[in-house]
Motif scaffolding. Structure first.
Motif, short mmCIF file in Angstrom:
data_model
loop_
_atom_site.label_atom_id
_atom_site.label_comp_id
_atom_site.label_asym_id
_atom_site.label_seq_id
_atom_site.Cartn_x
_atom_site.Cartn_y
_atom_site.Cartn_z
N ASN A 129 0.91 -0.99 -0.13
CA ASN A 129 0.11 -0.24 0.00
C ASN A 129 0.56 1.12 0.10
N LYS A 130 2.11 0.87 1.01
CA LYS A 130 3.12 2.03 1.23
C LYS A 130 4.01 2.47 -0.08
N ALA A 149 -0.02 -8.48 -5.56
CA ALA A 149 -0.83 -8.57 -6.79
C ALA A 149 -2.23 -7.36 -6.68
N ALA A 150 -2.59 -7.71 -5.06
CA ALA A 150 -3.81 -7.09 -5.06
C ALA A 150 -3.78 -5.92 -5.03
N ASP A 151 -2.61 -5.37 -4.34
CA ASP A 151 -2.63 -3.79 -4.64
C ASP A 151 -2.91 -3.36 -6.12
N GLU A 164 0.37 8.16 -0.72
CA GLU A 164 -1.36 7.03 -0.72
C GLU A 164 -0.60 6.84 0.65
N GLY A 165 0.01 6.01 0.99
CA GLY A 165 -0.07 4.95 1.96
C GLY A 165 0.65 6.13 2.95
N TYR A 190 -6.66 -0.14 -0.44
CA TYR A 190 -6.36 -0.62 0.58
C TYR A 190 -6.66 -2.50 -0.10
N ALA A 191 -6.82 -2.10 -1.36
CA ALA A 191 -6.44 -3.61 -1.43
C ALA A 191 -5.86 -5.05 -1.22
#
Length: 584
Positions: free
Chosen positions: A210-211, A260-262, A357-358, A501-502
């Motif tokens: 996320n960061k 991968a989700a991010d 964003e993080g 935030y995935a």
């Protein structure tokens, strides 16, 4: 007239020239002999040349190769296309290379005059080599490929390596235990060490992705698990260090799902997410098949250390390739200035900047209180209980119930991932197609996950009540293959709830999803020891989690966006509205 000429490779295979078509009827020799029926040829500039006789097969092969190159060149809009009045790259004369109709010799992209230098083929590959032109064409196409497609392919390959390094020890542990005199308990402890690192990596992996962005975290994880895998032969003599190396493998691989989700949430639009998720996580099935297929042959030929060294090197090579061909940030793509401008205008100044964003606080309290996320956490636990317990005990079940040998049991264990690969080719396009037709995302996710749970449950019940024991050899793998529908349900749902935030959401649910690997597998063995029944120990608990999981998800699951401060600014309303991630 043009119809009297044809195109053929020059004497030394270096270029193309025009020769009289009448030469076909008077060939006398085989390959390598002169064609005396058409002694004189035209090279496109007025020069005469000899025509070396050859088989028609070789000519048509060469013509077909150039035709493919001509179509590719025409598709790119060659600036020479307008010279000589050409109208299309595919309108060449019958029997001639595509792309030359109406152009005249002076406009061709190939040297039609036979070389007299004697240097032979390969004199100037950039000018005459069809393979070189094809390679360059593919390189151009890769450069022009949208960023999200590049990184999805790269992540899928990383997931292939991921499961290769995960399952290799399940094969290598047999000769290792023989060499070092390990008991089954010791061997089981060494294999389970992986899950401790995997569990620990989830939240840090989600936070880091996320960061800094998942495209930067994933290569770090691959280097970590690859180095630890390659180190196994050097520390295998000490159980403590060997277990530690497997913990590090789990730690590195634990970073990959949140990363991968991010990436998928950040760059893939909602109507492509099921296909992207299925393609990436489907690499795990490919890795299982590759690992279980390659490892036995390597062990038999070179010994068990070769499995860990080779698989570790493959991961390092992937990292080198990834850094060379896939930019770590979309800002690195110079050919997309318009997309970057649109993103900056529509998403705010921090769009696409993971670090910015993080810096905002992660709303942990909101996540914990969110009922659909709690439901998704239970679904993840149920999904992985079935995967870990059945795949771990399936070879033993086949060996005990069907009396097959160990080799046969290992081959049967390959069927579930193979079935999963086949099912993923149907499930993901089906889900995305329904969304594109206007079906509610929540409805699609619930439908896909219900199929993922209830289909294998039905297959399992059929095996329990059937008197034909051979039925389980194909029906159980089919059921596990149908569970791959979860790629379009469970694994796509995190990006729906909170794209920004995935990675965090997947880390939260995957913490509980990893627990069946730690408690479910030994619990199944304990039940088997005390009941001596596969129905009670393996199938009973799995059926319970299949059925209750489907009910919980239908009752409380949702794909509605969770309202979070700053989420709209950072992701422009998510992948559904951001022009940066719309199909190109």
């Amino acid at each position: 007239p043009r119809s009297a000429w044809r195109w053929e490779v020059s004497d030394r295979g270096e270029g193309w020239r025009a020769v009289l078509a009448g030469g076909d009827s008077s060939r006398r020799g085989g390959p390598g002999k002169r064609d005396r029926g058409a002694e004189e040829g035209h090279d496109g500039t007025g020069a005469s040349s000899r025509n070396r006789g050859g088989t028609d097969d070789s000519f048509f092969w060469a013509w077909g190769a150039l035709w493919a190159g001509g179509v590719a060149a025409g598709a790119q809009g060659d600036p020479k296309e307008d010279r000589g009045g050409s109208t299309s790259a595919q309108d060449g004369p019958a029997g001639g290379p595509a792309g030359f109709e109406g152009r005249g010799p002076e406009a061709t992209d190939f040297d039609l005059e036979p070389s007299t230098s004697g240097e032979g083929p390969g004199k100037d590959p950039s000018e005459h080599g069809v393979l070189k032109r094809t390679y360059e064409d593919l390189s151009v196409k890769w450069t022009e490929t949208p960023y999200r497609y590049k990184i999805v392919v790269a992540m899928a390959l990383a997931f292939v390596v991921c499961n290769m390094d995960k399952v290799n020890i399940s094969i290598a542990i047999i000769p290792m235990a023989s060499d070092y005199g390990w008991t089954p308990t010791t061997a089981g402890f060494i294999q389970s060490a992986f899950f401790y690192g995997y569990l620990f990596a989830q939240l840090p992996g989600g936070w880091l992705s996320n960061k800094f962005g998942g495209q930067k975290v994933l290569p770090f994880g691959v280097v970590l698990w690859s180095a630890a895998t390659a180190a196994v032969p050097f520390v295998a003599g000490d159980i403590g260090w060997l277990s530690f190396s497997r913990v590090i493998v789990g730690l590195g691989e634990g970073l990959s799902p949140p990363a991968a989700a991010d990436v998928i949430a950040r760059y893939v639009p909602v109507n492509e997410r099921a296909r992207a998720t299925s393609f990436v996580f489907g690499g795990l099935n490919m890795g299982t098949v590759a690992g279980l297929t390659i490892a036995p042959s390597l062990i038999e030929t070179l010994g068990w250390p070769s499995v860990f060294i080779l698989f570790g090197v493959i991961g390092i090579v992937w990292c080198y390739w990834f850094n060379a061909v896939v930019p770590t940030n979309i800002e690195a793509e110079p050919e997309k200035p318009r997309e970057r401008a649109l993103a900056a205008e529509g998403n705010g100044s921090d769009a696409g900047d993971p670090a910015a964003e993080g810096d905002q606080g992660i709303p942990w309290g909101t996540f914990v209180r969110h009922t659909p996320l709690r439901a998704l956490t239970y679904i993840h636990f149920c999904n992985n209980w079935a995967i870990y317990t059945i795949l771990s005990w399936l070879p033993t079940f086949y060996k005990d119930s069907l009396k097959v040998d160990l080799q046969g049991a290992a081959h049967l264990a390959l069927l579930p991932p193979i079935a999963g690969i086949a099912v993923s080719l149907v499930a993901a396009p089906l889900a995305d197609g329904l969304i594109e037709k206007g079906v509610s995302i929540t409805t699609v996710r619930k439908l896909m996950q219900s199929v993922a749970f209830l289909s294998p449950a039905a297959c399992m019940l059929a095996c329990i009540f059937s008197e034909d024991k051979q039925l389980s050899t194909w029906l159980l793998p089919l059921g596990l293959g149908l569970q791959t529908f979860s790629f379009a349900g469970l694994y796509s749902n995190h990006q729906d709830i909170a794209p920004k935030y995935a990675s965090i959401l997947l880390a939260i649910t995957n913490i509980f999803g990893s627990m069946p690997g730690v408690v479910g597998v030994p619990f199944t063995g304990w039940l088997l020891d005390h009941t001596d029944s596969w129905n009670v120990s393996l199938f009973g608990p799995t059926l319970f989690f299949y059925i209750t999981g489907a009910w919980v998800y239908v009752r409380w699951g949702s794909a509605e966006r969770l309202a979070l401060p700053g989420d709209e600014d950072a992701y422009g309303g998510g992948a559904e509205t951001s022009e940066l991630t719309q199909p190109l």
